[in-house]
Design a protein around this motif. Structure first.
Motif, PDB file in Angstrom:
ATOM      1  N   ALA A   7       0.829  -1.211   0.000  1.00  0.00           N
ATOM      2  CA  ALA A   7       0.000   0.000   0.000  1.00  0.00           C
ATOM      3  C   ALA A   7       0.864   1.261   0.000  1.00  0.00           C
ATOM      4  N   ALA A   8       1.912   1.264   0.811  1.00  0.00           N
ATOM      5  CA  ALA A   8       2.800   2.434   0.869  1.00  0.00           C
ATOM      6  C   ALA A   8       3.535   2.631  -0.450  1.00  0.00           C
ATOM      7  N   LEU A   9       3.958   1.531  -1.059  1.00  0.00           N
ATOM      8  CA  LEU A   9       4.644   1.645  -2.348  1.00  0.00           C
ATOM      9  C   LEU A   9       3.682   2.161  -3.423  1.00  0.00           C
ATOM     10  N   ARG A  10       2.462   1.714  -3.389  1.00  0.00           N
ATOM     11  CA  ARG A  10       1.500   2.194  -4.379  1.00  0.00           C
ATOM     12  C   ARG A  10       1.293   3.700  -4.236  1.00  0.00           C
ATOM     13  N   GLU A  11       1.194   4.182  -3.004  1.00  0.00           N
ATOM     14  CA  GLU A  11       1.044   5.632  -2.788  1.00  0.00           C
ATOM     15  C   GLU A  11       2.220   6.386  -3.400  1.00  0.00           C
ATOM     16  N   LEU A  12       3.424   5.862  -3.180  1.00  0.00           N
ATOM     17  CA  LEU A  12       4.617   6.518  -3.733  1.00  0.00           C
ATOM     18  C   LEU A  12       4.606   6.518  -5.257  1.00  0.00           C
ATOM     19  N   THR A  13       4.268   5.382  -5.860  1.00  0.00           N
ATOM     20  CA  THR A  13       4.275   5.317  -7.328  1.00  0.00           C
ATOM     21  C   THR A  13       3.148   6.149  -7.929  1.00  0.00           C
ATOM     22  N   ASP A  14       2.007   6.191  -7.267  1.00  0.00           N
ATOM     23  CA  ASP A  14       0.887   7.003  -7.764  1.00  0.00           C
ATOM     24  C   ASP A  14       1.173   8.494  -7.679  1.00  0.00           C
ATOM     25  N   SER A  15       2.046   8.903  -6.760  1.00  0.00           N
ATOM     26  CA  SER A  15       2.364  10.315  -6.593  1.00  0.00           C
ATOM     27  C   SER A  15       3.225  10.844  -7.741  1.00  0.00           C
ATOM     28  N   LEU A  57      21.740   4.144 -10.301  1.00  0.00           N
ATOM     29  CA  LEU A  57      20.589   4.198  -9.392  1.00  0.00           C
ATOM     30  C   LEU A  57      20.777   5.382  -8.450  1.00  0.00           C
ATOM     31  N   ASP A  58      20.421   6.574  -8.925  1.00  0.00           N
ATOM     32  CA  ASP A  58      20.675   7.784  -8.152  1.00  0.00           C
ATOM     33  C   ASP A  58      19.472   8.275  -7.364  1.00  0.00           C
ATOM     34  N   GLU A  59      18.382   7.520  -7.364  1.00  0.00           N
ATOM     35  CA  GLU A  59      17.220   7.876  -6.557  1.00  0.00           C
ATOM     36  C   GLU A  59      16.897   6.699  -5.646  1.00  0.00           C
ATOM     37  N   PRO A  60      15.941   6.851  -4.722  1.00  0.00           N
ATOM     38  CA  PRO A  60      15.584   5.719  -3.864  1.00  0.00           C
ATOM     39  C   PRO A  60      15.164   4.510  -4.704  1.00  0.00           C
ATOM     40  N   VAL A  61      15.499   3.325  -4.219  1.00  0.00           N
ATOM     41  CA  VAL A  61      15.231   2.080  -4.942  1.00  0.00           C
ATOM     42  C   VAL A  61      14.427   1.136  -4.062  1.00  0.00           C
ATOM     43  N   VAL A  62      13.387   0.539  -4.657  1.00  0.00           N
ATOM     44  CA  VAL A  62      12.647  -0.533  -3.994  1.00  0.00           C
ATOM     45  C   VAL A  62      12.925  -1.809  -4.775  1.00  0.00           C
ATOM     46  N   LEU A  86      17.834   2.151  -0.015  1.00  0.00           N
ATOM     47  CA  LEU A  86      17.341   0.858  -0.491  1.00  0.00           C
ATOM     48  C   LEU A  86      16.196   0.366   0.380  1.00  0.00           C
ATOM     49  N   ARG A  87      15.160  -0.151  -0.260  1.00  0.00           N
ATOM     50  CA  ARG A  87      14.034  -0.746   0.468  1.00  0.00           C
ATOM     51  C   ARG A  87      13.618  -2.009  -0.266  1.00  0.00           C
ATOM     52  N   VAL A  88      12.934  -2.881   0.447  1.00  0.00           N
ATOM     53  CA  VAL A  88      12.445  -4.136  -0.105  1.00  0.00           C
ATOM     54  C   VAL A  88      10.927  -4.142  -0.005  1.00  0.00           C
ATOM     55  N   LEU A  89      10.259  -4.542  -1.094  1.00  0.00           N
ATOM     56  CA  LEU A  89       8.808  -4.674  -1.056  1.00  0.00           C
ATOM     57  C   LEU A  89       8.477  -5.874  -0.182  1.00  0.00           C
ATOM     58  N   GLU A  90       7.869  -5.606   0.955  1.00  0.00           N
ATOM     59  CA  GLU A  90       7.514  -6.656   1.922  1.00  0.00           C
ATOM     60  C   GLU A  90       6.506  -7.616   1.290  1.00  0.00           C
ATOM     61  N   GLY A  91       6.863  -8.898   1.258  1.00  0.00           N
ATOM     62  CA  GLY A  91       5.980  -9.898   0.668  1.00  0.00           C
ATOM     63  C   GLY A  91       6.090  -9.995  -0.838  1.00  0.00           C
ATOM     64  N   GLY A  92       6.880  -9.132  -1.453  1.00  0.00           N
ATOM     65  CA  GLY A  92       7.138  -9.182  -2.879  1.00  0.00           C
ATOM     66  C   GLY A  92       5.913  -8.999  -3.758  1.00  0.00           C
ATOM     67  N   ILE A  93       6.031  -9.496  -4.985  1.00  0.00           N
ATOM     68  CA  ILE A  93       4.946  -9.378  -5.959  1.00  0.00           C
ATOM     69  C   ILE A  93       3.704 -10.107  -5.459  1.00  0.00           C
ATOM     70  N   ASN A  94       3.906 -11.144  -4.634  1.00  0.00           N
ATOM     71  CA  ASN A  94       2.752 -11.855  -4.060  1.00  0.00           C
ATOM     72  C   ASN A  94       1.897 -10.911  -3.219  1.00  0.00           C
ATOM     73  N   ALA A  95       2.529 -10.099  -2.380  1.00  0.00           N
ATOM     74  CA  ALA A  95       1.794  -9.152  -1.531  1.00  0.00           C
ATOM     75  C   ALA A  95       1.137  -8.067  -2.386  1.00  0.00           C
TER      76      ALA A  95
END
Length: 189
Positions: A7-15, A57-62, A86-95
């Motif tokens: 959900a948090a990643l979606r908010e970031l990408t939608d912004s 990779l000069d910006e934040p990376v997930v 660097l961040r990791v998508l919790e639960g990956g593509i499955n989540a």
């Protein structure tokens, strides 16, 4: 590991100011399903060329994989280059999919975990059946069991790494030049 939920990643990408999404699964897995705007940098390629990739990779990376394990390994590899954010998508593509967030799909393939279960189970079954006639064959089943136990404890799977190299799992060719070329451009939101 610094995790980020779907959900948090979606908010970031939608912004529109979201981080760079790097999917470390095999090209075949990526081709089957991925998050729109993500870049495929298979884990083995990332590990081998982490210094060169980190300069692009000069910006934040997930980091993304199927469940989060390979992404955590990629995070460790890139962290050794000093790459911040660097961040990791919790639960990956499955989540991501479980949250009902849109994905881009292609040719359906079995994921590596399912392939490992099929191959390991098949080898164990055949070795047990053969051991009726040739008793030492039971040790093949023991060897597979030991390998699966080690895979669970270590978070790595030799059989999965071997299966990932099969043509069925490779999908479109992913090489360093292609990856660097894609990363050099603007993010695809």
């Amino acid at each position: 590991m610094t995790a980020l939920d779907a959900a948090a990643l979606r908010e970031l990408t939608d912004s529109g100011t979201g981080p760079r999404l790097v999917d470390v699964r095999t090209p075949g897995e990526f081709e089957a399903v991925h998050i729109p705007g993500s870049y495929n940098v298979p884990l083995d390629l990332l590990r081998e060329h982490r210094r060169e990739l980190s300069t692009h990779l000069d910006e934040p990376v997930v980091l993304i994989c199927r469940s989060g394990q390979r992404a955590a390994q990629a995070e460790q590899a890139l962290a050794s280059t000093g790459l911040p954010g660097l961040r990791v998508l919790e639960g990956g593509i499955n989540a991501w999919q479980a949250a009902g967030i849109p994905v881009r799909t292609g040719r359906a393939r079995w994921d590596l975990e399912r392939q490992v279960r099929l191959v390991a189970g098949g080898i164990v079954l055949v070795s047990i059946l053969v051991s009726v006639v040739f008793p030492p064959a039971k040790w093949v089943a023991g060897f597979i069991g030991a390998g699966l136990t080690f895979a669970a404890l270590s978070g790595t799977c030799a059989m999965g790494m071997m299966l990932a190299r099969l043509p069925y799992n490779r999908g479109p060719r992913t090489d360093l030049k292609t990856v660097v070329g894609a990363l050099g451009g603007a993010p695809r939101w």
